[in-house]
Each structure stands twice: as structure tokens, then as C-alpha cells.
Design an enzyme around this catalytic site. Structure first.
Site, mmCIF file in Angstrom:
data_model
loop_
_atom_site.group_PDB
_atom_site.id
_atom_site.type_symbol
_atom_site.label_atom_id
_atom_site.label_comp_id
_atom_site.label_asym_id
_atom_site.label_seq_id
_atom_site.Cartn_x
_atom_site.Cartn_y
_atom_site.Cartn_z
ATOM 1 N N HIS A 1 -45.629 33.176 12.213
ATOM 2 C CA HIS A 1 -44.308 33.052 12.840
ATOM 3 C C HIS A 1 -43.252 32.863 11.754
ATOM 4 O O HIS A 1 -42.974 31.747 11.333
ATOM 5 C CB HIS A 1 -44.335 31.873 13.824
ATOM 6 C CG HIS A 1 -43.117 31.754 14.672
ATOM 7 N ND1 HIS A 1 -43.130 31.118 15.898
ATOM 8 C CD2 HIS A 1 -41.834 32.184 14.491
ATOM 9 C CE1 HIS A 1 -41.910 31.156 16.425
ATOM 10 N NE2 HIS A 1 -41.103 31.785 15.576
ATOM 11 N N HIS B 1 -40.538 28.878 24.470
ATOM 12 C CA HIS B 1 -39.219 28.840 25.113
ATOM 13 C C HIS B 1 -39.404 28.835 26.630
ATOM 14 O O HIS B 1 -38.881 29.685 27.337
ATOM 15 C CB HIS B 1 -38.365 30.017 24.641
ATOM 16 C CG HIS B 1 -38.080 29.956 23.161
ATOM 17 N ND1 HIS B 1 -37.108 29.129 22.630
ATOM 18 C CD2 HIS B 1 -38.650 30.581 22.106
ATOM 19 C CE1 HIS B 1 -37.088 29.270 21.303
ATOM 20 N NE2 HIS B 1 -38.022 30.137 20.955
ATOM 21 N N ASN C 1 -41.256 22.283 20.374
ATOM 22 C CA ASN C 1 -39.891 22.813 20.261
ATOM 23 C C ASN C 1 -39.728 23.978 21.236
ATOM 24 O O ASN C 1 -40.543 24.898 21.256
ATOM 25 C CB ASN C 1 -39.607 23.283 18.839
ATOM 26 C CG ASN C 1 -39.736 22.144 17.835
ATOM 27 O OD1 ASN C 1 -40.590 22.166 16.950
ATOM 28 N ND2 ASN C 1 -38.911 21.137 17.981
ATOM 29 N N ALA D 1 -32.628 28.814 19.760
ATOM 30 C CA ALA D 1 -31.698 29.699 19.053
ATOM 31 C C ALA D 1 -31.917 31.165 19.426
ATOM 32 O O ALA D 1 -31.543 32.062 18.693
ATOM 33 C CB ALA D 1 -31.839 29.509 17.551
ATOM 34 N N HIS E 1 -44.319 27.315 18.322
ATOM 35 C CA HIS E 1 -43.750 26.063 17.778
ATOM 36 C C HIS E 1 -43.815 24.909 18.789
ATOM 37 O O HIS E 1 -42.823 24.472 19.336
ATOM 38 C CB HIS E 1 -42.352 26.235 17.171
ATOM 39 C CG HIS E 1 -41.391 27.109 17.918
ATOM 40 N ND1 HIS E 1 -41.082 26.927 19.243
ATOM 41 C CD2 HIS E 1 -40.634 28.152 17.502
ATOM 42 C CE1 HIS E 1 -40.179 27.828 19.607
ATOM 43 N NE2 HIS E 1 -39.900 28.593 18.583
ATOM 44 N N ASP F 1 -41.544 29.451 11.038
ATOM 45 C CA ASP F 1 -40.379 29.835 11.852
ATOM 46 C C ASP F 1 -39.157 29.976 10.945
ATOM 47 O O ASP F 1 -38.027 29.741 11.356
ATOM 48 C CB ASP F 1 -40.132 28.803 12.963
ATOM 49 C CG ASP F 1 -39.201 29.316 14.055
ATOM 50 O OD1 ASP F 1 -39.052 30.548 14.192
ATOM 51 O OD2 ASP F 1 -38.594 28.476 14.755
ATOM 52 N N GLU G 1 -41.342 37.514 19.471
ATOM 53 C CA GLU G 1 -40.896 36.261 20.081
ATOM 54 C C GLU G 1 -39.804 36.622 21.077
ATOM 55 O O GLU G 1 -38.651 36.765 20.721
ATOM 56 C CB GLU G 1 -40.398 35.277 19.012
ATOM 57 C CG GLU G 1 -40.220 33.875 19.591
ATOM 58 C CD GLU G 1 -39.723 32.852 18.570
ATOM 59 O OE1 GLU G 1 -39.398 33.225 17.435
ATOM 60 O OE2 GLU G 1 -39.672 31.660 18.936
ATOM 61 N N ALA H 1 -32.193 25.894 14.624
ATOM 62 C CA ALA H 1 -32.235 27.366 14.674
ATOM 63 C C ALA H 1 -33.232 27.878 13.656
ATOM 64 O O ALA H 1 -32.871 28.380 12.609
ATOM 65 C CB ALA H 1 -30.852 27.930 14.396
HETATM 66 ZN ZN LIG Z 1 -39.174 31.771 15.938
#
Ligand SMILES: [Zn+2]
Length: 381
Positions: A59, A195, A219, A140, A216, A274, A129, A309
Site C-alpha cells: 500500500h 474506508h 484508520n 483523504a 490501514h 500508505d 484503493e 492524508a
Molecule cells: Zn492509501
């Protein structure tokens, strides 16, 4: 035949460290020798430094001013060269939510470079992603391009180059997303939850459909509550999910990483960066896709709302952070290399005869001295 001897290294095997030599032939580890020290014209003296398997980052968006979403092979090459300086030998170029056209262009460019020799780390595929996320946990990711999962569109993404997309992050919300997960799995793509605002029970359904990875972790997902375990709780509670973590001591507290390790074990966690384009550059203002980002004190945040971000982390730092948390060098190797190699079927992630010679030589303080990709020196301090 191309032969090279790495001599006098502290070789970190899966369960022990030996002092000795590694013979590399045609990009592979041919022989590991503790006793006999043969002479080869092509030899590098490691002076007793650690040799560990090259790091694998599944990632990463960008570094050194370049972003995979720039949609050029130049940008991808810049990232490859940069991460090799930090011990990464394999990575997945990672996309962000965007238009279908942009995404297909990025896929085409990454496809041109997939498993081709570069000046740095090998690009073994793409991590998509998005764009099928929940706006509530967009982080972000540009909200403009977030939408529900669509299997027809997924088919088009995968058809840009079969075997290119290795990892797909999405929110498993609704029936269509479960169908999407099943389809992706049937095509050999690892599906990750990210997300996402779904609940514990939704994650169980997604696991049944084939979900196997978490983007992640902690997060950009519904956190843990003792009455509703959310996405994070479902990830900690499942042996079926490989959990990414951004171990920069900012995205998650170090003790949260310890909690993850206690719950999941060291075989089910992968350190990722990330990282975004400002990684390796000075503090200041940058772009993440179309969004404005500022970098200060090793943190990248959106100008609009201060939301994190991406990171400016490199995997050599994550490796060191694991050791500083009190875990062994063997555990650090698993979480930065072995686990990802196993998950994605790479012939790497371990120093053993027959494996690709993707290796990192580390100084006593774990900073990177040298990086080899398929037996070739791609970086030397
Ligand atoms: Zn990412």
C-alpha cells in the site's frame, strides 16, 4: 550465469541468525553457507551487518514528488527508486478514488512496468484503493469519485491487464458488494475492507464472500465499541483477515499496534506505508490527487479539515518501530516482508535457498546499507 557472493553477513533466517555467506546465482539465493567460504570474483563483504528479506509494501501511493495517480511510467519509476533506498524490494502501486478513465490509465502504465527490471524496487502489481467506499470514512479519498461497487466496472478494471490488480480495497456495503468480492476472489484478487462504515455483522458476511485483508487497520473504518465491534473489532477478531497497519506512531498509537499483535499474532499483520508523494521531501504544501495537503512534523494532513492524508513513512522506519516496541527481528521480518510474500504468492519474503535474492543489508541501527532486487544492487549507502 551471473554469480555473486555476499560474505560475512549476519543472515536473518526465519528462526535463527547465522553468520556466513550467501551465494546468489541468476537473481536467486543459491546457497547459504555457515562454514565454507568459497572465493568468487564478484563478492561483497557485508562486514557483519544484518541481511534480512527485502521489505514488501502492498500500500503505497507515492514518494519523492511522484504519485501513482500521476498516470505516468516516470512517476512509478521515481517511486521504485526511492523506496529501494529504504529497503523495499517489492511493492503494489496504489490508486486513489478517481474517474474510470484516470484509473484505467494508471493501470495501463503500471501494467507496462509490472515485474520489469527497474532502477529500484519491483512493481509486482496494483492495489486499487477505491472507488467503492463509504463517504463517512472517506479520509483523504476524494468524495467526488466515491460510489457503490459495480461488478461490470470491476471487470473492465481487471481487463486492462489480467493479473495486474492484486489487491482491491472497498467497503462491503450491500448485496452488490458481496457479489463483487466473490468475483474478485474468483479472479485471484485479494479483497480488503477499507474506508468503511459497515458493522461487525456485515464484515462477517464479507468474510464468507471472500474478504481477506484490511486496509490501514483502525484508520478510515468504524472503530471498536464494546457493544458494536465495528470494522476494527471484526478485523482483530478474525483469523481470516490480514491486517495492514501504518506503524509511523501517528496513524495508530504504538500500544494499539501491540494490541493488534496480541489479538492477531505476528503472522497476520503487514506493515505498509500508505506513503504519499511528499515522502522524502521537505515540509510544505503538496497535492494528493486534487486535494491540498500540508506536511509538517512527519504528518501529512488535508488543508481543508486536518484529516490525516496518507503518511510520509518508509518501511525501514516501520521495521525499527516494531523492534523498539520490544518485538524480535524475526517478528519484524514477518510483518514487513514474509506475510505479504505468502499472501500474494511471491517467491520472496524469506532468506532460503531457491528464493528470489530480494535482500536488504541493515546497519546495527537498522538503517539501510544496501538493497538488492533479484540479486542486483539497486541501492548502496
Ligand atoms: Zn492509501
Amino acid at each position: 550465469m551471473e554469480k555473486m557472493l555476499l560474505k560475512n553477513g549476519k543472515i536473518v533466517l526465519a528462526d535463527r541468525i547465522i553468520t556466513g555467506d550467501i551465494l546468489l546465482v541468476d537473481g536467486k539465493i543459491k546457497k547459504i553457507m555457515e562454514k565454507d567460504h568459497p572465493f568468487y570474483e564478484q563478492a561483497i563483504d557485508l562486514q557483519g551487518k544484518y541481511v534480512v528479506p527485502g521489505f514488501i509494501d502492498v500500500h503505497i501511493h507515492g514518494a519523492n514528488g511522484a504519485d501513482a495517480m500521476d498516470g505516468t511510467t516516470e512517476a512509478l519509476k521515481t517511486i521504485s527508486t526511492f523506496v529501494a533506498k529504504h529497503g523495499t524490494t517489492n511493492f503494489l502501486a496504489t490508486t486513489l478514488t478517481s474517474t474510470k478513465e484516470n484509473l484505467e490509465n494508471v493501470l495501463a502504465k503500471a501494467g507496462e512496468l509490472q515485474n520489469k527490471e527497474l532502477d529500484g524496487a519491483n512493481i509486482f502489481g496494483v492495489h486499487m484503493e477505491g472507488p467503492y467506499f463509504d463517504v463517512q470514512y472517506k479520509g483523504a479519498q476524494n468524495e467526488k469519485y466515491i460510489k457503490p461497487a459495480g461488478i461490470e466496472e470491476i471487470k473492465e478494471f481487471l481487463s486492462v491487464k489480467p493479473g495486474l490488480v492484486k489487491l482491491f480495497s472497498m467497503s462491503p456495503k450491500g448485496e452488490a458488494s458481496l457479489e463483487a468480492i466473490k468475483y474478485l476472489r474468483s479472479q485471484g484478487v485479494v479483497v480488503s475492507i477499507g474506508h468503511s462504515a459497515v458493522f461487525f455483522d456485515d464484515v462477517q458476511k464479507a468474510i464468507k464472500a471472500g474478504l481477506g485483508h484490511s486496509t490501514h487497520t483502525f484508520n478510515g473504518m468504524r472503530g471498536i465499541n464494546h457493544r458494536e465491534l465495528g470494522v476494527a473489532g471484526a478485523v482483530l477478531n478474525s483469523d481470516d483477515i490480514m491486517a495492514e497497519v501504518i506503524f509511523d506512531k501517528i496513524h495508530v498509537h504504538p500500544e494499539t499496534v501491540r494490541l493488534m499483535i496480541r489479538a492477531k499474532g505476528v503472522d497476520k499483520i503487514e506493515c505498509i506505508t500508505d506513503a504519499m508523494s511528499a515522502t522524502g521531501l521537505a515540509e510544505g504544501n503538496y497535492k494528493l490527487g486534487e486535494l491540498d495537503v500540508y506536511v509538517k512534523d512527519n504528518q501529512a494532513r488535508l488543508v481543508s479539515n486536518d484529516s490525516l492524508a496518507g503518511s510520509v513513512l518508509t518501511l525501514d522506519k516501520a521495521f525499527k518501530n516494531i523492534i523498539e516496541l520490544g518485538y524480535s527481528i524475526f517478528d519484524a521480518v514477518k510483518m514487513t516482508s514474509t506475510n505479504a510474500a505468502k499472501e500474494f504468492g511471491l517467491n520472496a519474503g524469506e532468506i532460503a535457498e531457491g528464493k528470489d535474492a530480494d535482500l536488504v543489508v541493515l546497519n546495527p541501527d537498522y538503517s539501510v546499507d544496501m538493497t538488492l532486487v533479484k540479486g542486483k544492487v539497486k541501492y548502496k549507502a
